[in-house]
Scaffold this active site. Sequence first.
Site, PDB file in Angstrom:
ATOM      1  CG  HIS A  54      -1.786  -0.955   1.063  1.00 15.94           C
ATOM      2  ND1 HIS A  54      -1.416  -2.292   1.393  1.00 15.94           N
ATOM      3  CD2 HIS A  54      -3.209  -0.997   0.403  1.00 15.94           C
ATOM      4  CE1 HIS A  54      -2.928  -3.301   1.291  1.00 15.94           C
ATOM      5  NE2 HIS A  54      -3.831  -1.891   0.403  1.00 15.94           N
ATOM      6  CG  ASN A  55       5.925   2.951   0.785  1.00 17.55           C
ATOM      7  OD1 ASN A  55       5.710   3.432  -0.082  1.00 17.55           O
ATOM      8  ND2 ASN A  55       6.146   3.173   1.465  1.00 17.55           N
ATOM      9  CE  LYS A  98       7.562  -1.287   1.353  1.00 14.22           C
ATOM     10  NZ  LYS A  98       7.030  -2.198   1.682  1.00 14.22           N
ATOM     11  CG  ASP A 110       8.627  -5.863   6.439  1.00 10.17           C
ATOM     12  OD1 ASP A 110       7.530  -5.527   6.169  1.00 10.17           O
ATOM     13  OD2 ASP A 110       9.577  -5.896   7.168  1.00 10.17           O
ATOM     14  CB  SER A 111      12.144  -2.360   3.045  1.00  7.59           C
ATOM     15  OG  SER A 111      10.956  -1.379   2.390  1.00  7.59           O
ATOM     16  CG  PHE A 168       9.602   5.489  -1.308  1.00  5.64           C
ATOM     17  CD1 PHE A 168      10.435   5.138  -2.347  1.00  5.64           C
ATOM     18  CD2 PHE A 168       9.780   4.968  -0.384  1.00  5.64           C
ATOM     19  CE1 PHE A 168      10.534   4.051  -2.469  1.00  5.64           C
ATOM     20  CE2 PHE A 168       9.862   3.828  -0.580  1.00  5.64           C
ATOM     21  CZ  PHE A 168      10.620   3.046  -1.146  1.00  5.64           C
ATOM     22  N   GLY A 169      10.462   7.911   1.316  1.00  9.61           N
ATOM     23  CA  GLY A 169      10.698   8.137   3.081  1.00  9.61           C
ATOM     24  C   GLY A 169      11.672   8.136   2.957  1.00  9.61           C
ATOM     25  CG  ASP A 194      14.874   6.594  -1.458  1.00  8.30           C
ATOM     26  OD1 ASP A 194      15.414   5.880  -0.692  1.00  8.30           O
ATOM     27  OD2 ASP A 194      13.486   6.316  -2.342  1.00  8.30           O
ATOM     28  NE  ARG A 196      11.350  -2.068  -2.354  1.00  8.81           N
ATOM     29  CZ  ARG A 196      11.653  -1.331  -1.735  1.00  8.81           C
ATOM     30  NH1 ARG A 196      12.451  -0.018  -2.385  1.00  8.81           N
ATOM     31  NH2 ARG A 196      11.442  -0.932   0.019  1.00  8.81           N
TER      32      ARG A 196
HETATM   33  P1  ITT Z   1       3.521  -2.230   2.903  1.00  5.22           P
HETATM   34  O1  ITT Z   1       3.614  -2.263   4.017  1.00  5.22           O
HETATM   35  O2  ITT Z   1       1.787  -1.679   2.229  1.00  5.22           O
HETATM   36  O3  ITT Z   1       4.826  -2.412   1.956  1.00  5.22           O
HETATM   37  P2  ITT Z   1       4.921   0.238   4.773  1.00  5.22           P
HETATM   38  O4  ITT Z   1       5.057   1.412   4.144  1.00  5.22           O
HETATM   39  O5  ITT Z   1       4.169  -0.090   5.678  1.00  5.22           O
HETATM   40  O6  ITT Z   1       3.651  -0.880   3.310  1.00  5.22           O
HETATM   41  P3  ITT Z   1       7.204  -1.195   5.903  1.00  5.22           P
HETATM   42  O7  ITT Z   1       6.381  -1.944   7.041  1.00  5.22           O
HETATM   43  O8  ITT Z   1       7.860  -2.247   4.497  1.00  5.22           O
HETATM   44  O9  ITT Z   1       6.210  -0.770   4.631  1.00  5.22           O
HETATM   45  O10 ITT Z   1       7.876  -0.272   6.179  1.00  5.22           O
HETATM   46  C1  ITT Z   1       9.360   0.071   5.362  1.00  5.22           C
HETATM   47  C2  ITT Z   1       9.503   1.973   5.739  1.00  5.22           C
HETATM   48  O11 ITT Z   1      10.809   2.047   5.272  1.00  5.22           O
HETATM   49  C3  ITT Z   1       8.541   2.735   4.856  1.00  5.22           C
HETATM   50  O12 ITT Z   1       8.829   3.904   6.103  1.00  5.22           O
HETATM   51  C4  ITT Z   1       8.826   3.328   3.809  1.00  5.22           C
HETATM   52  O13 ITT Z   1       9.402   4.171   3.052  1.00  5.22           O
HETATM   53  C5  ITT Z   1      10.321   2.863   4.017  1.00  5.22           C
HETATM   54  N1  ITT Z   1      11.529   2.878   3.268  1.00  5.22           N
HETATM   55  C6  ITT Z   1      11.515   1.576   2.757  1.00  5.22           C
HETATM   56  N2  ITT Z   1      12.203   1.367   1.569  1.00  5.22           N
HETATM   57  C7  ITT Z   1      12.821   2.756   0.912  1.00  5.22           C
HETATM   58  C8  ITT Z   1      13.777   3.187   0.337  1.00  5.22           C
HETATM   59  O14 ITT Z   1      13.554   2.106  -1.056  1.00  5.22           O
HETATM   60  N3  ITT Z   1      13.526   4.356   0.297  1.00  5.22           N
HETATM   61  C9  ITT Z   1      13.216   4.888   1.240  1.00  5.22           C
HETATM   62  N4  ITT Z   1      12.512   4.345   2.032  1.00  5.22           N
HETATM   63  C10 ITT Z   1      12.742   3.405   2.007  1.00  5.22           C
END
Ligand code: ITT
Length: 213
Positions: free
Chosen positions: A18-19, A22, A78-79, A163-164, A166, A200
Amino acid sequence: MSERPHRKLEGRVVIATHNAGKLREMRELLEPYGVALVSAGELGLPEPEETGTTFLANAEIKARAAADATGLPAFADDSGLCVDALGGEPGVTSARFAKDAGDFPAAMALIEAMLTERGARAPEQRRAHFVSALAVAWPDGHLELFEGKVFGVIDRPRGEAGFGYDPFFLPDEHTRTFGEMTSQEKHGIPADGSQALSHRARAFQMLARACLG
Ligand code: ITT
């Protein structure tokens, strides 16, 4: 990482995230392989509770929930960002950390403040890595899991891309943060099959070798 033989990913596949950031990256990575993609948002799937304590466990929870709900293979990520000087935090709680902070600029400012409080000014004191666990689950229970990491340092936030977290992540051997890179640069997939750049894309290279093409 699966002990059973790998299974090929074909047909219609759900991207179980839902991100939006991602989703875009996961689409870009999968698109060249000719699988038909549909997102969890398009299908109106609920977000499962991420009760795991590891990236791999949470990726599995998300992929299995979407595969069970749709009867289609589902691809989940999951990241998170792990900062060495903070004992690996925010790690698996990276999304919650940003939510609690208010937004990502606030979360990055908070991490910066925590590093400053610990006197972490030199790059070697500001080491961090991103982790991406990718899971593909099939409705019959078959599961494939892959994990990729990229190492670097926490730097001054810059760039409007990505995003996030980055903008403040500077990958090793680069002069621009992920926030300053196009997503193609951030994926950094070399034509010769050598290692990609982002966490990723690194996990995805393993997935592609095992399950695609
Ligand atoms: P989904 O579970 O729906 O996939 P989420 O945002 O809840 O979405 P996560 O639980 O995996 O996803 O949380 C990962 C967090 O780390 C989330 O705040 C992302 O924005 C951040 N993140 C993950 N990969 C990133 C990237 O490549 N660059 C920047 N931030 C990243």
